[in-house]
Design a protein around this motif. Structure first.
Motif, PDB file in Angstrom:
ATOM      1  N   ILE A 127       0.845  -1.192   0.000  1.00  0.00           N
ATOM      2  CA  ILE A 127       0.000   0.000   0.000  1.00  0.00           C
ATOM      3  C   ILE A 127       0.881   1.243   0.000  1.00  0.00           C
ATOM      4  O   ILE A 127       1.570   1.511   0.988  1.00  0.00           O
ATOM      5  N   CYS A 156      -8.096  -0.255   0.858  1.00  0.00           N
ATOM      6  CA  CYS A 156      -6.835  -0.975   0.690  1.00  0.00           C
ATOM      7  C   CYS A 156      -6.995  -2.162  -0.259  1.00  0.00           C
ATOM      8  O   CYS A 156      -6.111  -2.436  -1.068  1.00  0.00           O
ATOM      9  N   ILE A 180      -6.849  -0.917  -3.769  1.00  0.00           N
ATOM     10  CA  ILE A 180      -5.476  -0.610  -4.177  1.00  0.00           C
ATOM     11  C   ILE A 180      -4.727  -1.893  -4.510  1.00  0.00           C
ATOM     12  O   ILE A 180      -4.071  -2.001  -5.551  1.00  0.00           O
ATOM     13  N   LYS A 190      -6.193  -3.535  -7.601  1.00  0.00           N
ATOM     14  CA  LYS A 190      -6.296  -2.625  -8.756  1.00  0.00           C
ATOM     15  C   LYS A 190      -7.693  -2.671  -9.370  1.00  0.00           C
ATOM     16  O   LYS A 190      -7.894  -2.988 -10.544  1.00  0.00           O
ATOM     17  N   HIS A 238      -5.371   4.724  -5.414  1.00  0.00           N
ATOM     18  CA  HIS A 238      -3.969   4.410  -5.724  1.00  0.00           C
ATOM     19  C   HIS A 238      -3.049   4.465  -4.512  1.00  0.00           C
ATOM     20  O   HIS A 238      -2.060   3.741  -4.470  1.00  0.00           O
TER      21      HIS A 238
END
Length: 205
Positions: free
Chosen positions: A115, A137, A140, A143, A164
């Motif tokens: 992360i 999280c 991220i 994706k 992101h």
């Protein structure tokens, strides 16, 4: 004297193990998965030890969860975790009260290799809810886009974003994400994120 040294060595080993278990629990609570790479890098341990820690952690969590359920008079003591294909699988909601001495979100994020996390300055702020942090999280790590509801004057405003990174600016946690409606990157204060949900069908990360 020898017996005392042996006891201290056993206690020290257990303390180190509890510290690692606390990290694993934090990883599950904040991201929904166990980050093996970050874990290996942070504690400098090899694959066999990681597997042993995984198995020991799952046993400890299931044992404590069952104990709490029995104390509460709840007959449902089914496991909360399992090892599935070499990975920790969360079978049901984790106990609301942590089992181990879980580090706070900022402390844990600094140890995560997965992360992206930027710390600009120090300042105390209320920590965002675990479930919201976990969804962000997870987006991220995998994706994938995420639909978030931001607090606004009219109540809440829903939008599709692609998270992101987590930014710590003067103690205020923000999510840096691509806003698919505005078609640009923006930073959103996590304290304003009220809910999360599945993204719109036509949105891609």
């Amino acid at each position: 004297m020898a017996n005392n040294n042996k006891k201290m060595s056993v206690m020290s080993k257990q303390k180190r193990l509890d510290t690692r278990y606390a990290w694993i629990e934090a990883s599950l609570r904040y991201t929904g998965k166990f980050e093996k790479v970050s874990y290996s890098d942070w504690f400098d341990i090899n694959a066999p030890q990681i597997s042993a820690d995984q198995a020991g952690f799952v046993r400890a969590m299931n044992h404590e969860f069952a104990h709490r359920q029995r104390q509460a008079g709840d007959g449902d003591c089914a496991p909360v975790l399992a090892i599935v294909k070499g990975k920790i699988s969360v079978l049901r909601d984790l106990p609301s009260r942590p089992v181990f001495d879980v580090p706070d979100i900022r402390e844990w994020l600094q140890t995560s290799a997965a992360i992206p996390f930027v710390r600009v300055d120090d300042f105390n702020e209320v920590t965002p809810p675990e479930d919201i942090m976990r969804q962000i999280c997870a987006a991220i790590l995998r994706k994938r886009p995420l639909r978030i509801a931001l607090a606004c004057d009219t109540g809440k405003s829903w939008r599709d974003v692609s998270p992101h990174a987590i930014i710590d600016a003067s103690g205020r946690l923000h999510m840096r994400a691509f806003d698919h409606h505005e078609e640009k990157f923006s930073d959103y204060a996590l304290s304003r994120v009220m809910e999360t949900g599945p993204h719109s069908r036509n949105v891609q990360y």
